[in-house]
Design an enzyme around this catalytic site. Sequence first.
Site, short mmCIF file in Angstrom:
data_model
loop_
_atom_site.label_atom_id
_atom_site.label_comp_id
_atom_site.label_asym_id
_atom_site.label_seq_id
_atom_site.Cartn_x
_atom_site.Cartn_y
_atom_site.Cartn_z
N SER A 49 43.60 36.19 47.37
CA SER A 49 44.34 36.45 48.61
C SER A 49 44.61 35.10 49.26
O SER A 49 44.11 34.06 48.80
CB SER A 49 43.48 37.31 49.53
OG SER A 49 42.29 36.60 49.86
N ASP A 88 47.67 37.45 45.80
CA ASP A 88 47.58 38.80 46.38
C ASP A 88 47.95 38.74 47.86
O ASP A 88 47.57 37.83 48.59
CB ASP A 88 46.13 39.29 46.22
CG ASP A 88 45.97 40.77 46.51
OD1 ASP A 88 44.84 41.17 46.85
OD2 ASP A 88 46.97 41.51 46.41
N GLY A 215 44.01 49.04 47.14
CA GLY A 215 42.95 49.87 47.69
C GLY A 215 42.41 50.84 46.67
O GLY A 215 42.11 51.98 46.98
N SER A 217 39.59 50.59 44.69
CA SER A 217 38.17 50.58 44.33
C SER A 217 37.57 51.98 44.40
O SER A 217 37.93 52.79 45.26
CB SER A 217 37.39 49.63 45.25
OG SER A 217 37.53 48.30 44.77
N ASN A 257 44.55 47.01 41.75
CA ASN A 257 43.85 45.97 42.53
C ASN A 257 42.44 46.42 42.87
O ASN A 257 42.26 47.48 43.50
CB ASN A 257 44.62 45.70 43.82
CG ASN A 257 45.87 44.89 43.60
OD1 ASN A 257 46.38 44.83 42.49
ND2 ASN A 257 46.35 44.25 44.65
N THR A 260 36.74 45.45 46.32
CA THR A 260 35.55 46.02 46.98
C THR A 260 34.46 46.40 45.97
O THR A 260 33.27 46.16 46.25
CB THR A 260 35.95 47.22 47.84
OG1 THR A 260 36.77 46.76 48.92
CG2 THR A 260 34.75 47.94 48.41
O1 LIG Z 1 44.15 46.25 47.13
C1 LIG Z 1 43.20 45.48 47.03
C2 LIG Z 1 41.83 45.94 46.61
O2 LIG Z 1 41.40 46.98 47.43
P1 LIG Z 1 39.87 47.49 47.41
O3 LIG Z 1 39.32 47.15 48.75
O4 LIG Z 1 39.97 48.97 47.17
O5 LIG Z 1 39.13 46.79 46.29
N1 LIG Z 1 43.40 44.13 47.25
O6 LIG Z 1 44.65 43.69 47.46
C3 LIG Z 1 42.27 43.20 47.28
C4 LIG Z 1 42.22 42.47 48.63
C5 LIG Z 1 41.86 43.39 49.75
C6 LIG Z 1 40.42 43.23 50.23
O7 LIG Z 1 39.58 44.17 49.68
NA NA Z 2 48.85 42.06 44.80
ZN LIG Z 3 45.76 45.16 48.51
#
Ligand SMILES: O=C(COP(=O)(O)O)N(O)CCCCO
Ligand code: NA
Ligand SMILES: [Zn+2]
Length: 311
Positions: A49, A88, A215, A217, A257, A260
Amino acid sequence: YVKNTKEILDKASREGYAIGAFNFNNMEFLQAILEAAEEEKAPVIVATSEGAIKYIGKGDIETGAKLAVEMVRTYAEKLSVPVALHLDHGRDFRIIMTAIKAGYSSVMIDASHLPFEENLRETKKIVEIAHAVGISVEAELGKLKGIEDNVVEKESVLVDPEEAKIFVKETEVDFLAPAIGTSHGAFKFKGEAQLDFERLKKVKEYTQIPLVLHGASMVPQDVVKLANEYGAELSGAKGVPEDMLKKAIELGINKINTDTDLRITFVAYLRKVLSEDKSQIDPRKIFKPVFEHVKEIVKERIRIFGSSGKA
Ligand SMILES: O=C(COP(=O)(O)O)N(O)CCCCO
Ligand code: NA
Ligand SMILES: [Zn+2]
């Protein structure tokens, strides 16, 4: 070896499986992710990120981007599996440009907090620049709930498939992240987990490009329980169930992605190791077992995503 993200995801889209996009902020998470991919013989995307770039560079964006690229390249050139490095949730134009200049394989322009027309314009601008230098681009339509870095989205706004059709045609973006009900972090659903598969199906049909699930995870309850047993306070943590992930992949999700799940695993086992080995002060002896577990959870995810053996 290092590969471009579009080739990895176009193949996954043609063949109906998903590639993990795992976030890293330091060397140990990167090692665990790459070892997992190698052992699973799976193509993999590693992602930072904007906050991770600042963290790695101690506030200096050029340093962070450069170090991320050099770390990934140095490890990846020894691996048999294809590895792509992705930015990201790019929001800051300067950070997106710095990532491209440093050698990232792909970038996300996240302008989903803006009205449709502005999101479209922003995304088009980044696509023109990135495509001119052979870099692929991800964008987001609709809004995830929860905190995306420092932007609090109170309510999730689900993707409009008609808008998605226009958006992809106008911007020529390579991958799209449609908001279908997920949110970042460990507390994804108040009640039952629920994704809007009807919208997802339409977005795939209308756009025919690789789609991204943010999101995603799963928030494994056994690991949450372990973390809480060793002093964490993660009650009510809830993620995306395996059957829903599999259905999303069937309906056209090709990049998943995951951050978490790695964080929770890290915290649970760090707490456990520290409380059990009370005289240990060598960080390598503390981190080794912890990141073995992080590697295992990444392997489990790669198997669920269907990309094992696809390298
Ligand atoms: O979409 C996600 C991952 O989401 P998740 O929080 O479900 O692992 N990301 O883009 C990762 C960065 C967000 C902080 O967690
Ligand atoms: Na991304
Ligand atoms: Zn994300």
